[in-house]
Scaffold this motif. Structure first.
Motif, mmCIF file in Angstrom:
data_model
loop_
_atom_site.group_PDB
_atom_site.id
_atom_site.type_symbol
_atom_site.label_atom_id
_atom_site.label_comp_id
_atom_site.label_asym_id
_atom_site.label_seq_id
_atom_site.Cartn_x
_atom_site.Cartn_y
_atom_site.Cartn_z
ATOM 1 N N UNK A 5 15.725 33.875 105.181
ATOM 2 C CA UNK A 5 15.074 35.054 105.114
ATOM 3 C C UNK A 5 15.709 36.043 104.317
ATOM 4 N N UNK A 6 15.146 37.094 103.468
ATOM 5 C CA UNK A 6 15.604 38.176 103.022
ATOM 6 C C UNK A 6 15.699 39.201 104.046
ATOM 7 N N UNK A 7 16.699 40.017 104.040
ATOM 8 C CA UNK A 7 16.948 41.066 104.854
ATOM 9 C C UNK A 7 16.324 42.539 104.495
ATOM 10 N N UNK A 8 15.377 42.282 103.244
ATOM 11 C CA UNK A 8 14.652 43.404 102.552
ATOM 12 C C UNK A 8 13.452 43.661 103.405
ATOM 13 N N UNK A 9 13.291 44.634 104.503
ATOM 14 C CA UNK A 9 11.984 44.743 105.164
ATOM 15 C C UNK A 9 11.332 46.008 104.905
ATOM 16 N N UNK A 10 10.069 46.344 104.780
ATOM 17 C CA UNK A 10 9.507 47.355 104.444
ATOM 18 C C UNK A 10 8.882 47.852 105.775
ATOM 19 N N UNK A 11 9.550 48.882 106.402
ATOM 20 C CA UNK A 11 9.196 49.576 107.459
ATOM 21 C C UNK A 11 8.131 50.687 107.329
ATOM 22 N N UNK A 12 7.147 50.736 108.284
ATOM 23 C CA UNK A 12 6.059 51.941 108.329
ATOM 24 C C UNK A 12 5.948 52.457 109.522
ATOM 25 N N UNK A 13 5.929 53.867 109.566
ATOM 26 C CA UNK A 13 5.498 54.527 110.848
ATOM 27 C C UNK A 13 4.350 54.254 111.461
ATOM 28 N N UNK A 14 3.987 54.109 112.571
ATOM 29 C CA UNK A 14 2.657 54.088 113.500
ATOM 30 C C UNK A 14 1.928 55.276 112.899
ATOM 31 N N UNK A 15 0.796 55.131 112.401
ATOM 32 C CA UNK A 15 -0.133 56.149 112.293
ATOM 33 C C UNK A 15 -1.674 55.752 112.406
ATOM 34 N N UNK A 16 -2.516 56.790 112.882
ATOM 35 C CA UNK A 16 -3.715 56.435 113.281
ATOM 36 C C UNK A 16 -4.563 55.567 112.528
ATOM 37 N N UNK A 17 -4.437 55.682 111.022
ATOM 38 C CA UNK A 17 -5.180 54.583 110.186
ATOM 39 C C UNK A 17 -4.809 53.212 110.162
ATOM 40 N N UNK A 18 -3.633 53.136 110.991
ATOM 41 C CA UNK A 18 -3.205 51.677 110.746
ATOM 42 C C UNK A 18 -3.872 50.865 112.023
ATOM 43 N N UNK A 19 -4.614 51.492 112.828
ATOM 44 C CA UNK A 19 -4.856 50.983 114.297
ATOM 45 C C UNK A 19 -5.883 49.602 113.814
ATOM 46 N N UNK A 20 -6.757 49.722 113.247
ATOM 47 C CA UNK A 20 -7.500 48.732 112.936
ATOM 48 C C UNK A 20 -6.804 47.290 112.485
ATOM 49 N N UNK A 76 -8.960 54.756 121.155
ATOM 50 C CA UNK A 76 -9.926 54.020 122.029
ATOM 51 C C UNK A 76 -9.481 53.728 123.346
ATOM 52 N N UNK A 77 -8.895 55.065 123.797
ATOM 53 C CA UNK A 77 -8.535 55.005 125.407
ATOM 54 C C UNK A 77 -9.647 55.555 126.393
ATOM 55 N N UNK A 78 -9.305 55.212 127.351
ATOM 56 C CA UNK A 78 -10.300 55.778 128.596
ATOM 57 C C UNK A 78 -9.338 56.629 129.488
ATOM 58 N N UNK A 79 -9.974 57.968 129.643
ATOM 59 C CA UNK A 79 -9.358 58.798 130.559
ATOM 60 C C UNK A 79 -9.879 59.144 131.766
ATOM 61 N N UNK A 80 -9.342 59.301 132.981
ATOM 62 C CA UNK A 80 -9.816 59.335 134.275
ATOM 63 C C UNK A 80 -9.013 60.585 134.811
ATOM 64 N N UNK A 81 -10.063 61.309 135.694
ATOM 65 C CA UNK A 81 -9.299 62.411 136.325
ATOM 66 C C UNK A 81 -9.649 62.448 137.834
ATOM 67 N N UNK A 82 -8.789 62.874 138.609
ATOM 68 C CA UNK A 82 -8.859 62.983 140.089
ATOM 69 C C UNK A 82 -9.171 64.429 140.354
ATOM 70 N N UNK A 83 -10.539 64.905 140.691
ATOM 71 C CA UNK A 83 -10.953 66.136 141.018
ATOM 72 C C UNK A 83 -10.566 66.486 142.461
ATOM 73 N N UNK A 84 -9.800 67.164 142.846
ATOM 74 C CA UNK A 84 -9.595 67.592 144.214
ATOM 75 C C UNK A 84 -9.942 69.116 144.513
ATOM 76 N N UNK A 85 -11.126 69.227 145.248
ATOM 77 C CA UNK A 85 -11.429 70.814 145.465
ATOM 78 C C UNK A 85 -11.636 71.532 144.254
ATOM 79 N N UNK A 86 -12.097 70.907 143.101
ATOM 80 C CA UNK A 86 -12.583 71.464 142.000
ATOM 81 C C UNK A 86 -11.721 71.673 140.960
ATOM 82 N N UNK A 87 -10.329 71.161 141.063
ATOM 83 C CA UNK A 87 -9.088 71.184 140.310
ATOM 84 C C UNK A 87 -8.538 69.625 140.063
#
Length: 327
Positions: free
Chosen positions: A13-28, A218-229
């Motif tokens: 293998x070649x050790x020349x690897x092209x790395x990329x930061x994780x960006x939202x546009x990469x998701x799909x 694409x995440x699901x967010x849930x909340x625990x509401x206790x006495x209105x907070x």
């Protein structure tokens, strides 16, 4: 995850690897590699890598039509297991050579034990990494808390019901963003030993990313509401057709039953085709290990590290050349 390697060192293998930061546009683009992997470890999720990249300094690359992720720990570079469609063996060789040239230990982390390594490259061993095993539960167990084994959890929730008005609801993260961000900031302040707690600040950064970009991730967010907070929240990802993974879960420790309510409530709100809930690893923290075990997992998704074998040592009870999928 296809790890049918046919022999370490056969490729050049070649050790020349092209790395990329994780960006939202990469998701799909990247999610097709994660989904082709087949394993259930929580690290193989675009959302995890995107949200935690400041903590892990993770970047990605495509090698031989496989996805590899390089990250940093303890001042050393490491790689995750290659996932995707191409030649995994050549990708592993490239990663190990890159690590050697960078002066980092030769290791491939987060190697799933299921479906597992059908054949480990010659000269390498797949060693147990129990701190990174994932705890997987039946969704119905968490939602219904049946039988004597869950009596203690039900008692905590009963106490919450006795003392408070509460409910767990699915939240629109965009509409409730500021409220959620305020909550996790307060949660972090309550736990900080001092303002310079780096790990806590990096965890807070990861949670903030998940809240702020929940919709494009694409995440699901849930909340625990206790006495209105808000007294608890959870952020989940449909990582497999039959499984959801809980990436973040927070609750007010001072409110008895809050953690039990958010855990069980989220499971009850999942669609019925979600059979399993992955609540991730314990990271070797004894308190987390006891807590996660107390919810009675149906499966421990085992994790391994691929390292050079020492005197032929491999997995206990196996040679270094073959690992059964059900170890």
């Amino acid at each position: 995850m296809n790890l049918a390697f046919m022999g370490h060192g056969a490729a050049s293998p070649s050790t020349r690897i092209e790395f990329h930061d994780f960006k939202l546009d990469d998701r799909l683009f990247l999610e097709k590699f994660f989904k082709a992997g087949g394993g259930r470890l929580c690290e193989y999720s675009f959302a995890v890598q995107y949200c935690w990249q400041s903590y892990n300094k993770s970047v990605w690359a495509i090698l031989n039509d496989t996805l590899v992720i390089r990250f940093e720990t303890g001042g050393q570079f490491r790689f995750t297991c290659p996932v995707g469609f191409g030649d995994s063996r050549r990708a592993v060789d490239s990663c190990l050579e890159w690590l050697a040239n960078a002066g980092s230990p030769p290791a491939i982390d987060y190697v799933p034990d299921s479906p597992g390594c059908n054949r480990v490259p010659d000269g390498l061993a797949a060693l147990p990494d129990p701190d990174n095993n994932d705890y997987i539960y039946l969704r119905a167990d968490l939602a219904e808390l049946p039988g004597k084994r869950f009596a203690h959890k039900r008692n905590h929730i009963s106490a919450l019901s006795r003392d408070h008005q509460w409910r767990v609801v699915r939240l629109n993260a965009d509409d409730r963003r500021h409220e959620l961000l305020d909550y996790v900031h307060k949660w972090a302040l309550d736990r900080a030993d001092d303002a310079g707690d780096r790990d806590l600040q990096l965890e807070l950064d990861a949670v903030r990313r998940a809240i702020e970009f929940a919709v494009p991730l694409g995440l699901d967010v849930f909340g625990l509401d206790v006495d209105g907070a808000i007294a608890g929240m959870a952020i989940c990802d449909r990582t497999h057709s039959d499984m959801a993974t809980v990436h973040f879960e927070k609750a007010d420790a001072a409110v008895r039953g809050a953690y039990q309510a958010i855990c069980s409530g989220v499971a009850s709100l999942m669609p019925p085709d979600v059979v399993y809930m992955n609540r991730e690893q314990d990271m070797g923290v004894e308190g987390l290990r006891k807590t996660k075990s107390s919810w009675h997992p149906v499966l421990i998704e085992k994790c391994r590290i691929l390292r050079p074998a020492v005197d032929g040592a491999g997995v206990a009870g196996h040679d270094a050349g073959a690992i059964d999928a059900d170890v």
